[in-house]
Design an enzyme around this catalytic site. Structure first.
Site, PDB file in Angstrom:
ATOM      1  N   ASP A 261       5.507 -11.978 -24.267  1.00 35.49           N
ATOM      2  CA  ASP A 261       6.891 -12.264 -23.872  1.00 35.49           C
ATOM      3  C   ASP A 261       6.939 -13.400 -22.850  1.00 35.49           C
ATOM      4  OD1 ASP A 261       9.626 -11.932 -23.728  1.00 35.49           O
ATOM      5  OD2 ASP A 261       9.531  -9.786 -23.290  1.00 35.49           O
TER       6      ASP A 261
ATOM      7  N   ASP B 161      17.111 -10.021 -28.582  1.00 32.52           N
ATOM      8  CA  ASP B 161      17.251  -8.727 -27.912  1.00 32.52           C
ATOM      9  C   ASP B 161      18.472  -7.981 -28.417  1.00 32.52           C
ATOM     10  OD1 ASP B 161      14.982  -8.726 -26.445  1.00 32.52           O
ATOM     11  OD2 ASP B 161      15.882  -9.454 -24.596  1.00 32.52           O
TER      12      ASP B 161
HETATM   13  C1  GLA Z   1      12.430  -9.139 -23.136  1.00 31.65           C
HETATM   14  C2  GLA Z   1      12.137  -8.752 -24.564  1.00 31.65           C
HETATM   15  C3  GLA Z   1      12.460  -7.286 -24.769  1.00 31.65           C
HETATM   16  C4  GLA Z   1      11.645  -6.461 -23.813  1.00 31.65           C
HETATM   17  C5  GLA Z   1      11.906  -6.902 -22.383  1.00 31.65           C
HETATM   18  C6  GLA Z   1      10.983  -6.221 -21.401  1.00 31.65           C
HETATM   19  O1  GLA Z   1      13.791  -9.127 -22.871  1.00 31.65           O
HETATM   20  O2  GLA Z   1      12.842  -9.546 -25.448  1.00 31.65           O
HETATM   21  O3  GLA Z   1      12.208  -6.915 -26.095  1.00 31.65           O
HETATM   22  O4  GLA Z   1      10.289  -6.593 -24.125  1.00 31.65           O
HETATM   23  O5  GLA Z   1      11.732  -8.308 -22.233  1.00 31.65           O
HETATM   24  O6  GLA Z   1      11.211  -6.606 -20.118  1.00 31.65           O
END
Ligand code: GLA
Length: 729
Positions: free
Chosen positions: A478, A548
């Site tokens: 990420d 997300d």
């Molecule tokens: C990002 C990712 C999510 C999750 C969060 C965790 O927003 O896109 O899927 O993994 O971080 O903090």
């Protein structure tokens, strides 16, 4: 031979199965002119299109009006400062502060088999699949050389472009702009199609008329971004999925970019793409070279649909490397939306136990397993297991999950550092920041200065050490903030403008190292959802988390925009809980499954807590994934109707390459009264074949299904989906 040089006419002709691209050398100055890109031509005598005979300003004839020539000629790679006032592709500053350069043809080389670019992602292809043209040009005054690089992929109708700049002069030169590709064309009443967005609303399709002036899509966020996408397609006015000409560029790069279309005083159109020049300078010492990233160019004479399918084939065949690219991915369950930071070993095992009984194949432990990470305000950089949460340690958890017959995956954000972390307390200077200025926070975190080797090595080792400690088969990598406050302690003043690009190179180096050390790892890139969903990342990971926003209806638009360029096999898509955590919408569990089926497929919910009727549907959905994933992953994609356009329903399909099987997905978003059924014309079938729709006795020819269509009964209620599965009789 897909590349030919016609000596007498001084023309290069680059041919793929259905397209031709032509370049000419003109005048005593040996300018490289762009002649043609479009449908395949057999005849190479197209030099007349360069307008040399009708141009009164050709310098060898009329040097008095050289500027007029430079400002109107269709250039293959335009330079800055000498009289072409349109957007240039390259600009420089010499040590004595001078700008301006002119590139003239010197020589060329044609080879078979795609060449790769060291340190950068790039497409690949065998000698049979790809020919490469390299044209060496030189600026006589500075000694700067540029190699214009073309990859001609005969089988998939793609031409890649890039540029390598070499300093063959006597002293250092600053590159202040180096784009990778340019396309000079006559205006055909174009519309520019691009993708815009925001967090949780990535890659929404937009189409605007090209008019006089400049229109650009760009990122200066240090990543390809949620907001814009390194892509532009020029389509002829009113072109559709099936009709019209399309010229598209897509950038194999994950950092700052700019793509721009400009219509000039003569109604000529110039499209350029490359690294964004803002904040960029690159010092090129004598003898050094700079390799610009690659641009993928697609021409389609059959609308946007053909363009999409060409990009899909190209990425599946010539860019994605993972051993998973042609394989089903394990159906995963990710605990992010299930638990956020509130989890421990017991909770995760409970989820895994239930999930394994339902047929789910992998548990992914998301953010919150390390250091003191109890929320998103702290601990990035402290990549050691929090044993208060994970009692018995990570290996114990992984082993327990494995005993349930499931694989185990884990989340990292290796590029970041929280101010509240042990790492920051011991190395505050490791964060990217401008000395003397307090750097801006974003999600309460800073970005690590990965351009420094010791920092990069630390970050890499943190990830690798965890992966070596247990049987971890998947990583979600990420990156949850954009870059700002660009400053590095190691770069000298005259190289500070290299930081953005060096950062991207550092990320590439780390990911390359990771996949070399763990070749069987399934890597999924992610950036606050889909802010780094780009072809550069696809070179390292076969899939990228799309957004997300997991709401099925929002996803229809996000996935439509993503699938405009990317194969469905690359799109991370999960079924999540309702009301949806981003938009609060409630959609049927069934529809959530259908929508996630158009991606990698998985779950993002607490399977121990969801309603029983939803849970009971999971084995069926998993079976559906196994039944259709080969087709979805490998087939040809057809966009039939867009909810983003019509506001009522969405429909898309995937047809197997041999046209023996097809799967169409229909989602009614908004019901309409007094409208019993809707006629849908299917696409992509073989007209002469006979198909049976699964669940029906009747058979239909492809011709009927495509020309006359089928009636889809209007479901009662909103957000209802259905699959239409066709198999050849
Ligand atoms: C990002 C990712 C999510 C999750 C969060 C965790 O927003 O896109 O899927 O993994 O971080 O903090």
């Amino acid at each position: 031979m897909s590349i030919t040089f016609h000596e007498k006419e001084q023309i290069f002709k680059l041919d793929t199965k259905n397209t031709t691209y032509a370049i000419g050398i003109v005048d005593e100055d040996k300018f490289l002119g762009h002649i043609y890109y479009g449908a395949r031509l057999d005849d190479y005598r197209i030099g007349y299109l360069m307008r040399i005979s009708e141009n009164p300003f050709v310098p060898s004839e009329n040097n008095r009006d050289r500027v007029s020539f430079l400002d109107s000629f269709a250039m293959e790679y335009p330079t800055h400062g000498l009289g072409d006032y349109r957007e240039s592709c390259i600009s420089i500053r010499t040590l004595n502060g001078n700008m301006g350069l002119s590139l003239s043809y010197v020589s060329h080389k044609i080879t078979e088999g795609k060449t790769s670019f060291e340190g950068l992602p790039s497409s690949f292809g065998s000698r049979e699949e790809c020919s490469v043209l390299e044209i060496l040009c030189e600026d006589k005054v500075t000694g700067l050389q540029a190699v214009l690089q073309y990859g001609v992929f005969d089988d998939v109708d793609v031409i890649t472009r890039s540029v390598k700049v070499m300093n063959n002069g006597q002293e250092a030169v600053y590159l202040t702009k180096v784009y990778s590709a340019c396309l000079d064309m006559d205006n055909q009443d174009f519309e520019a199609v691009s993708l815009h967005g925001s967090w949780a609303r990535e890659r929404q399709i937009q189409s605007v008329p090209v008019s006089h002036g400049k229109y650009s899509v760009e990122s200066i966020r240090g990543e390809s971004s949620h907001q814009d996408h390194p892509f532009m397609a020029l389509k002829t006015k009113n072109g559709t999925q099936e009709t019209g000409e399309v010229y598209a560029m897509h950038f194999v790069y994950s950092g700052n970019f700019k793509v721009q279309v400009q219509s000039d005083q003569f109604d000529q159109v110039r499209m350029v793409m490359g690294i964004h020049p803002e904040g960029f300078t690159w010092k090129l010492e004598k003898g050094e070279a700079f390799q610009a990233p690659e641009v993928v160019m697609v021409y389609s004479g059959e609308g946007l649909g053909k363009m999409s399918r060409t990009f899909h084939d190209f990425y599946r065949k010539h860019l994605i490397r993972s051993e998973y690219k042609d394989k089903k991915r394990p159906v995963l369950i990710n605990n992010w939306e299930a638990t956020y930071f509130e989890f421990d070993t017991e909770k995760l095992i409970a989820i895994a136990r239930e999930a394994s009984q339902l047929g789910i194949e992998m548990l992914v432990m998301d953010d919150g397993w390390f250091g003191s990470r109890c929320d998103d305000n702290r601990a990035l950089g402290d990549w050691y297991v929090n044993e208060d949460k994970l009692k018995g340690g990570l290996k114990y958890l992984v082993d327990e999950v494995n005993k349930l017959g499931m694989k185990f995956g884990i989340w990292f954000e290796p590029e970041m550092i929280s101010p509240d972390s042990d790492l920051y307390r011991s190395h505050p200077d490791w964060a990217i920041a401008i000395p003397g200025r307090k750097a801006s926070l974003c999600r309460n975190q800073y970005v690590l200065d990965l351009t420094r080797k010791e920092v990069r090595d630390y970050a890499y080792e943190c990830v690798a050490k965890i992966l070596r400690s247990a049987n971890i088969e998947y990583v979600k990598w990420d990156m949850n903030r954009q870059l700002s406050d660009l400053g590095s302690l190691e770069l000298p003043a005259d190289r500070m403008g290299e930081l953005y690009h060096r950062y991207v190179l550092a990320v590439y180096e780390m990911q390359e190292r990771l996949i070399q050390e763990f070749p069987h790892l399934l890597l999924e890139n992610c950036s606050g959802g889909g802010a780094r969903f780009d072809p550069g990342m696809l070179y390292y990971s076969p899939q990228i988390w799309c957004s997300d926003d997991t709401d099925a209806i929002e996803r229809l638009k996000i996935q439509e925009g993503t699938a405009l360029i990317y194969p469905l096999s690359a799109m991370g898509a999960h079924v999540s809980d309702c009301p949806n955590h981003t938009v609060g919408r409630v959609t049927p569990f069934e529809t959530r499954g259908y929508v996630a089926l158009a991606g990698t497929f998985g779950y993002e919910l607490d399977v121990t807590k969801i309603p029983e009727e939803d849970r009971n549907m999971i084995p069926e959905q998993v079976a559906m994934y196994h039944k259709y994933n080969d087709l979805v992953r490998e087939g040809d994609y057809y966009r039939i109707a867009s909810y983003a356009e019509n506001h009522y329903f969405d429909c898309y399909g995937v047809v197997s390459k041999d046209k023996k099987e097809a799967l169409y997905t229909f989602v009614q978003v908004l019901n309409r009264p007094n409208c019993h059924s809707r006629r849908i014309k299917l696409q992509g079938l073989a007209p002469e074949k006979t198909y049976r729709i699964e669940g029906e006795d009747n058979t239909y020819t492809g011709e009927l299904l495509m020309k006359a269509g089928i009636n889809i009964q209007n479901p009662w209620g909103d957000f209802k989906g259905q699959l239409i599965h066709l198999v050849e009789e």
